[in-house]
Design a protein around this motif. Structure first.
Motif, PDB file in Angstrom:
ATOM      1  N   GLY A 252      26.740  91.265  24.860  1.00 49.63           N
ATOM      2  CA  GLY A 252      27.620  92.362  25.247  1.00 49.63           C
ATOM      3  C   GLY A 252      28.884  91.829  25.875  1.00 49.63           C
ATOM      4  N   ARG A 253      29.657  92.728  26.468  1.00 51.58           N
ATOM      5  CA  ARG A 253      30.880  92.315  27.148  1.00 51.58           C
ATOM      6  C   ARG A 253      31.263  93.358  28.178  1.00 51.58           C
ATOM      7  NH1 ARG A 253      35.326  90.977  23.215  1.00 51.58           N
ATOM      8  NH2 ARG A 253      36.478  90.576  25.125  1.00 51.58           N
ATOM      9  N   PHE A 254      32.052  92.946  29.150  1.00 55.76           N
ATOM     10  CA  PHE A 254      32.594  93.861  30.148  1.00 55.76           C
ATOM     11  C   PHE A 254      33.838  93.218  30.747  1.00 55.76           C
ATOM     12  CE2 PHE A 254      29.452  91.202  32.283  1.00 55.76           C
ATOM     13  CZ  PHE A 254      30.089  90.809  33.460  1.00 55.76           C
ATOM     14  N   ALA A 255      34.580  93.978  31.520  1.00 48.92           N
ATOM     15  CA  ALA A 255      35.768  93.473  32.207  1.00 48.92           C
ATOM     16  C   ALA A 255      35.538  93.586  33.698  1.00 48.92           C
ATOM     17  CB  ALA A 255      37.006  94.261  31.792  1.00 48.92           C
ATOM     18  N   VAL A 256      36.079  92.642  34.446  1.00 48.41           N
ATOM     19  CA  VAL A 256      35.929  92.661  35.895  1.00 48.41           C
ATOM     20  C   VAL A 256      37.290  92.373  36.521  1.00 48.41           C
ATOM     21  CG1 VAL A 256      35.253  90.220  35.960  1.00 48.41           C
ATOM     22  CG2 VAL A 256      34.632  91.699  37.850  1.00 48.41           C
ATOM     23  N   LYS A 257      37.611  93.134  37.588  1.00 48.43           N
ATOM     24  CA  LYS A 257      38.869  92.955  38.311  1.00 48.43           C
ATOM     25  C   LYS A 257      38.612  92.125  39.559  1.00 48.43           C
ATOM     26  CE  LYS A 257      41.617  95.452  35.699  1.00 48.43           C
ATOM     27  NZ  LYS A 257      42.752  94.832  34.982  1.00 48.43           N
ATOM     28  N   LEU A 258      39.366  91.037  39.700  1.00 50.36           N
ATOM     29  CA  LEU A 258      39.222  90.150  40.840  1.00 50.36           C
ATOM     30  C   LEU A 258      40.575  89.978  41.510  1.00 50.36           C
ATOM     31  CD1 LEU A 258      37.137  87.411  39.002  1.00 50.36           C
ATOM     32  CD2 LEU A 258      36.231  89.179  40.505  1.00 50.36           C
ATOM     33  N   ARG A 259      40.550  89.359  42.684  1.00 51.95           N
ATOM     34  CA  ARG A 259      41.817  89.125  43.375  1.00 51.95           C
ATOM     35  C   ARG A 259      42.725  88.206  42.571  1.00 51.95           C
ATOM     36  NH1 ARG A 259      39.580  87.479  49.224  1.00 51.95           N
ATOM     37  NH2 ARG A 259      37.937  86.667  47.874  1.00 51.95           N
ATOM     38  N   GLY A 260      42.136  87.297  41.799  1.00 53.29           N
ATOM     39  CA  GLY A 260      42.933  86.394  40.982  1.00 53.29           C
ATOM     40  C   GLY A 260      43.399  87.007  39.674  1.00 53.29           C
ATOM     41  N   GLY A 261      42.993  88.252  39.383  1.00 50.94           N
ATOM     42  CA  GLY A 261      43.392  88.924  38.154  1.00 50.94           C
ATOM     43  C   GLY A 261      42.192  89.451  37.395  1.00 50.94           C
ATOM     44  N   GLY A 262      42.467  90.045  36.241  1.00 41.78           N
ATOM     45  CA  GLY A 262      41.402  90.609  35.420  1.00 41.78           C
ATOM     46  C   GLY A 262      40.787  89.568  34.503  1.00 41.78           C
ATOM     47  N   VAL A 263      39.491  89.717  34.241  1.00 44.42           N
ATOM     48  CA  VAL A 263      38.775  88.784  33.360  1.00 44.42           C
ATOM     49  C   VAL A 263      37.909  89.581  32.397  1.00 44.42           C
ATOM     50  CG1 VAL A 263      37.102  86.904  33.240  1.00 44.42           C
ATOM     51  CG2 VAL A 263      38.705  87.007  35.147  1.00 44.42           C
ATOM     52  N   ASP A 264      38.026  89.283  31.103  1.00 42.71           N
ATOM     53  CA  ASP A 264      37.092  89.807  30.111  1.00 42.71           C
ATOM     54  C   ASP A 264      35.894  88.865  30.057  1.00 42.71           C
ATOM     55  OD1 ASP A 264      38.369  92.119  29.227  1.00 42.71           O
ATOM     56  OD2 ASP A 264      39.678  90.987  27.903  1.00 42.71           O
ATOM     57  N   VAL A 265      34.703  89.431  30.069  1.00 42.42           N
ATOM     58  CA  VAL A 265      33.487  88.629  30.123  1.00 42.42           C
ATOM     59  C   VAL A 265      32.628  88.914  28.905  1.00 42.42           C
ATOM     60  CG1 VAL A 265      31.427  88.040  31.466  1.00 42.42           C
ATOM     61  CG2 VAL A 265      33.526  88.729  32.643  1.00 42.42           C
ATOM     62  N   ARG A 266      32.271  87.860  28.172  1.00 42.49           N
ATOM     63  CA  ARG A 266      31.320  87.941  27.070  1.00 42.49           C
ATOM     64  C   ARG A 266      29.982  87.477  27.597  1.00 42.49           C
ATOM     65  NH1 ARG A 266      33.355  84.341  22.371  1.00 42.49           N
ATOM     66  NH2 ARG A 266      31.244  83.555  22.520  1.00 42.49           N
ATOM     67  N   ILE A 267      28.943  88.291  27.450  1.00 43.58           N
ATOM     68  CA  ILE A 267      27.650  87.965  28.054  1.00 43.58           C
ATOM     69  C   ILE A 267      26.586  87.798  26.981  1.00 43.58           C
ATOM     70  CG2 ILE A 267      27.205  90.443  28.434  1.00 43.58           C
ATOM     71  CD1 ILE A 267      25.489  89.662  30.827  1.00 43.58           C
ATOM     72  N   SER A 268      25.709  86.823  27.198  1.00 54.31           N
ATOM     73  CA  SER A 268      24.573  86.589  26.311  1.00 54.31           C
ATOM     74  C   SER A 268      23.343  86.392  27.176  1.00 54.31           C
ATOM     75  CB  SER A 268      24.818  85.350  25.443  1.00 54.31           C
ATOM     76  OG  SER A 268      23.639  84.976  24.747  1.00 54.31           O
ATOM     77  N   THR A 269      22.278  87.140  26.896  1.00 49.19           N
ATOM     78  CA  THR A 269      21.016  86.956  27.614  1.00 49.19           C
ATOM     79  C   THR A 269      19.971  86.399  26.651  1.00 49.19           C
ATOM     80  OG1 THR A 269      20.062  89.135  27.139  1.00 49.19           O
ATOM     81  CG2 THR A 269      21.581  88.986  29.003  1.00 49.19           C
ATOM     82  N   MET A 270      19.050  85.587  27.195  1.00 50.78           N
ATOM     83  CA  MET A 270      18.004  85.001  26.370  1.00 50.78           C
ATOM     84  C   MET A 270      16.746  84.811  27.219  1.00 50.78           C
ATOM     85  SD  MET A 270      18.092  81.487  24.116  1.00 50.78           S
ATOM     86  CE  MET A 270      18.150  80.429  25.571  1.00 50.78           C
ATOM     87  N   PRO A 271      15.600  85.284  26.727  1.00 48.10           N
ATOM     88  CA  PRO A 271      14.360  85.096  27.499  1.00 48.10           C
ATOM     89  C   PRO A 271      13.943  83.631  27.517  1.00 48.10           C
ATOM     90  CG  PRO A 271      13.893  86.073  25.349  1.00 48.10           C
ATOM     91  CD  PRO A 271      15.386  86.041  25.480  1.00 48.10           C
TER      92      PRO A 271
END
Length: 567
Positions: A252-271
């Motif tokens: 999946g993916r999401f965006a996060v706002k930080l003090r250093g700026g915005g970051v797009d995050v690509r996430i992968s989970t695995m058991p």
């Protein structure tokens, strides 16, 4: 200097002719109305900067001024004060002295802070003056937010142990929840150290948090393994994944706002055996897309790529392993092609960069929105340029090559070791020989090499193994003029000896000779023809160039090219 003394900053700056008496009066009036510190008020007005103020204080107090952008502080010395103490006191231990410890202070006139530092260190304190912003950056580098992240992890573990309710059920939207504070601290530290990936790895006795910086993994901290589920759960919620599914991998993916700026995050989970491993690729929204010029391609490579993308049709392939910068190169090419006169469609899994003016499609295999299906539909959208994220199978490759044969410019990637083996790889996938010969115009292979930190670079004398590699690749006159360097590690590079990465490249241009060799049907004939075209311009030779210029290390270059090349 044994101890600090009271100094009136305004009078000091006037005395040293850094500001006028009239400017001091104006600053004092502004200070009374805003309540801000006088030094900050003067800096905001642009009359002096932090470094000038620090140097003025150092001259007055007969103390050394330390430029923290050049200083190297050993972690064990810095941690004579805890991270919390260093931030609160605006001070950092710099080095041991014959009589005690030299401590850098942003405000050396703060008698209360000095007394507390002396009490905490239990030794003689020799003061040095440092600029405040440089000090805060040095604190970030020295402590890596270790205490902050460990504290949030401990708080999360305590909360989980004290309640049987689900943390997510109770606090999913609460911004001050321990799991949220932990994640935001991890993200901010990753952004500061220029990490490309964050890894949450459940182990038998700990949750290991690691960053990948310049292609190399570094351990950030170890936390209680009991918090692993809560961390994975929160990240799944943020990215819209199925929180009830723990047996199958998810993306999946999401965006996060930080003090250093915005970051797009690509996430992968695995058991895994001890829980769900979570890996996140960080795409900084503020970094922007590179232009072709900013890629710093060697002139010969840049000219070949410009020729290939200037054609109205045909295929351009960029090859290399995961994390070698293929997508960055392709998007730089798209950036150059992007105009109101062209319709550009991208088919990706996932969409890594967002570029205005493009029609970008996210592949979703779970609803049968596959590469080949999207690509067939894209061809009915009347595109001029198509970007295919990856040639994963025969169907995708064939559709892309048919598009290249019917008037479209197609850009894509393929996982191969070098440029000359790429056409053979396409044949092995089952793509008809005539398609490869007629549609493929350029194959560009690339790798990324770490750049030696300019702040701590020093001459390097190769060991026998490195000398043998150099002798196999370099000419005697090249070796005589070589400036071999490596970084010893400093505060600017987080003690790694490297800052950033740069590309090395090779390419095969499908000339008539190569097309004839490919159509001949003998892979060896094609390989020999490609080797003649590339003579002296291989990945190994390009890596050698960076080594001889002192921009990268022999160790990094040897990972890319180990064979003897025609010089």
């Amino acid at each position: 200097m044994a101890s600090p003394e009271r100094v009136r900053l305004g009078d000091l700056l006037v005395q040293q002719a850094l500001i006028t008496q009239a400017q001091l009066g104006e600053a004092l009036a502004a200070q009374r109305s805003t309540g801000r510190k006088l030094g900050r008020t003067i800096i905001d007005k642009g009359w002096v900067d932090e470094v000038q103020i620090a140097k003025a204080l150092a001259r007055q107090l007969r103390a050394p001024f330390v430029d923290m952008t050049k200083a190297s502080v050993r972690p064990e010395i810095a941690r004579l004060l805890t991270e919390t103490q260093a931030r609160r006191l605006r001070a950092l231990p710099l080095e041991e002295t014959p009589h005690g410890v030299r401590v850098g202070m942003a405000d050396p006139t703060d008698l209360g802070a000095y007394d507390e530092i002396t009490r905490l260190l239990k030794c003689e304190v020799e003061l040095a003056v440092v600029a405040e912003s440089q000090l805060l950056s040095a604190i970030d580098r020295s402590y890596h937010r270790t205490e902050e992240i460990a504290g949030h992890a401990k708080e999360l573990g305590t909360e989980l142990a004290s309640t049987r309710e689900s943390l997510v059920d109770r606090r999913a939207s609460t911004e001050d929840a321990p799991v949220v504070r932990l994640l935001y601290s991890v993200f901010e530290e990753a952004l500061r150290v220029r990490a490309s990936d964050i890894h949450f790895e459940p182990q038998e006795r700990s949750l290991r948090i690691r960053y990948r910086v310049d292609g190399v993994m570094h351990v950030q901290s170890e936390a209680d393994p009991k918090i692993a589920n809560a961390v994975a759960l929160r990240l799944k919620l943020m990215s819209g994944l199925d929180i009830s599914e723990k047996r199958l991998p998810q993306d999946g993916r999401f965006a996060v706002k930080l003090r250093g700026g915005g970051v797009d995050v690509r996430i992968s989970t695995m058991p895994t055996q001890h829980g769900e491993s979570v890996v996140m690729r960080l795409l900084n929204q503020n970094s922007g897309l590179l232009s072709l010029a900013a890629l710093n391609l060697p002139p010969r490579v840049a000219q070949a790529l410009q020729r290939a993308i200037a054609r109205p049709s045909g295929m351009v392939l960029v090859t290399g392993p995961t994390g070698s910068g293929k997508t960055t190169t392709l998007y730089a090419a798209l950036n150059a092609l992007n105009s109101t006169e062209r319709k550009i469609i991208t088919v990706e899994d996932p969409v890594e960069y967002r570029l205005p003016g493009l029609n970008q499609v996210q592949v979703m295999e779970k609803i049968d929105l596959s590469f080949d299906r999207v690509l067939r539909s894209a061809l009915r959208q009347d595109p001029d340029v198509i970007l295919v994220g990856e040639m994963r199978d025969r169907n995708t490759a064939e559709i892309g090559m048919r598009a290249a044969l019917t008037g479209h410019l197609v850009l894509s990637t393929l996982h191969t070791n070098d440029a000359m083996s790429t056409p053979i790889r396409l044949l092995d996938m089952g793509v008809p020989r005539y398609m490869v010969a007629l549609s493929l115009h350029l194959v560009l292979a690339q790798r990324l090499m770490r750049v030696v930190c300019p702040h701590c670079a020093e001459p390097h004398h190769p060991d026998p193994h490195e000398q043998a590699w150099l002798s196999a690749l370099a000419k005697p006159d090249e070796l005589a003029a070589a400036q071999l360097r490596r970084g010893r590690g400093c505060g600017q590079c987080n003690q790694t000896g490297h800052i950033g990465r740069t590309g090395v490249f090779e390419f095969v241009e499908m000339t008539q000779d190569l097309v004839d060799a490919l159509n001949h049907g003998e892979p060896a004939a094609f390989t020999q023809a490609a080797r003649r075209q590339m003579a002296g311009h291989t990945l190994a030779r390009d890596a050698l160039r960076l080594v001889l210029e002192g921009r990268s290390t022999i160790e990094d270059a040897m990972r890319i090219g180990n064979g003897v090349e025609d010089a």
